[in-house]
Motif scaffolding. Sequence first.
Motif, short mmCIF file in Angstrom:
data_model
loop_
_atom_site.label_atom_id
_atom_site.label_comp_id
_atom_site.label_asym_id
_atom_site.label_seq_id
_atom_site.Cartn_x
_atom_site.Cartn_y
_atom_site.Cartn_z
N GLY A 146 -99.01 -30.64 -11.68
CA GLY A 146 -98.42 -29.30 -11.72
C GLY A 146 -99.12 -28.35 -10.76
N ALA A 147 -100.46 -28.41 -10.72
CA ALA A 147 -101.22 -27.56 -9.79
C ALA A 147 -100.92 -27.95 -8.34
N GLY A 148 -100.71 -29.25 -8.11
CA GLY A 148 -100.34 -29.72 -6.77
C GLY A 148 -98.97 -29.20 -6.36
N ALA A 149 -98.04 -29.19 -7.31
CA ALA A 149 -96.71 -28.67 -7.02
C ALA A 149 -96.80 -27.21 -6.58
N ALA A 150 -97.65 -26.42 -7.27
CA ALA A 150 -97.84 -25.02 -6.89
C ALA A 150 -98.42 -24.90 -5.48
N LEU A 151 -99.32 -25.81 -5.10
CA LEU A 151 -99.89 -25.80 -3.75
C LEU A 151 -98.80 -25.96 -2.69
N PHE A 152 -97.78 -26.77 -3.01
CA PHE A 152 -96.67 -27.00 -2.10
C PHE A 152 -95.51 -26.05 -2.39
N ASN A 153 -95.82 -24.89 -2.98
CA ASN A 153 -94.83 -23.85 -3.28
C ASN A 153 -93.66 -24.37 -4.10
N ASP A 154 -93.92 -25.33 -4.96
CA ASP A 154 -92.93 -25.92 -5.86
C ASP A 154 -91.74 -26.57 -5.12
#
Length: 175
Positions: A146-154
Amino acid sequence: MTTNEVPSSGGDQPVHGLRWGIKTSFIEYLRRMPGSRGSVGDGAVPVGSHEIFFAFDPTVRPPAGPDQLAWAFRGDVRFTGHYGMLFVRVASPWVVVSAGSAVLTIAPPREPEDAPRVPLVTATLEPAGRRAGTEAWVSTSVSLTGAGAALFNDVYPEGEPFEPLTLQVPESSGV
């Protein structure tokens, strides 16, 4: 990014590190985008056409529990695009393994280095053999957190498959 071979320390001794393609479709997207940029440094080098090699860092001991293995790697990879609106940084990856499940964390992209680390992906990691004081590990699946998804702007959802990763570390170097 240019094509290079994995650096060698000379002879048959492999260089210890993490080899990872991050997300091939993301790299290809950036290559097609006018004005995009990618940079590597601080122990990371591009290898092949889509992978990055992060050098093993014996000076850092990531925290790990009694039944865990943990390794730190050096490197700073940055991707920019859309005239600065897109920014992704993958730096100083750590891998912690517990019963075959691994978490790869990175230094916080836009915060001080001592801020909490960001869990980027999870992986199933299996030993792949030992040779000349080196042990190898390979992933069978790698998924975005989930934190990775946020890094890639979802753009990529949690659970999105990412590229397999391979580790070559000094034997018995895990914490």
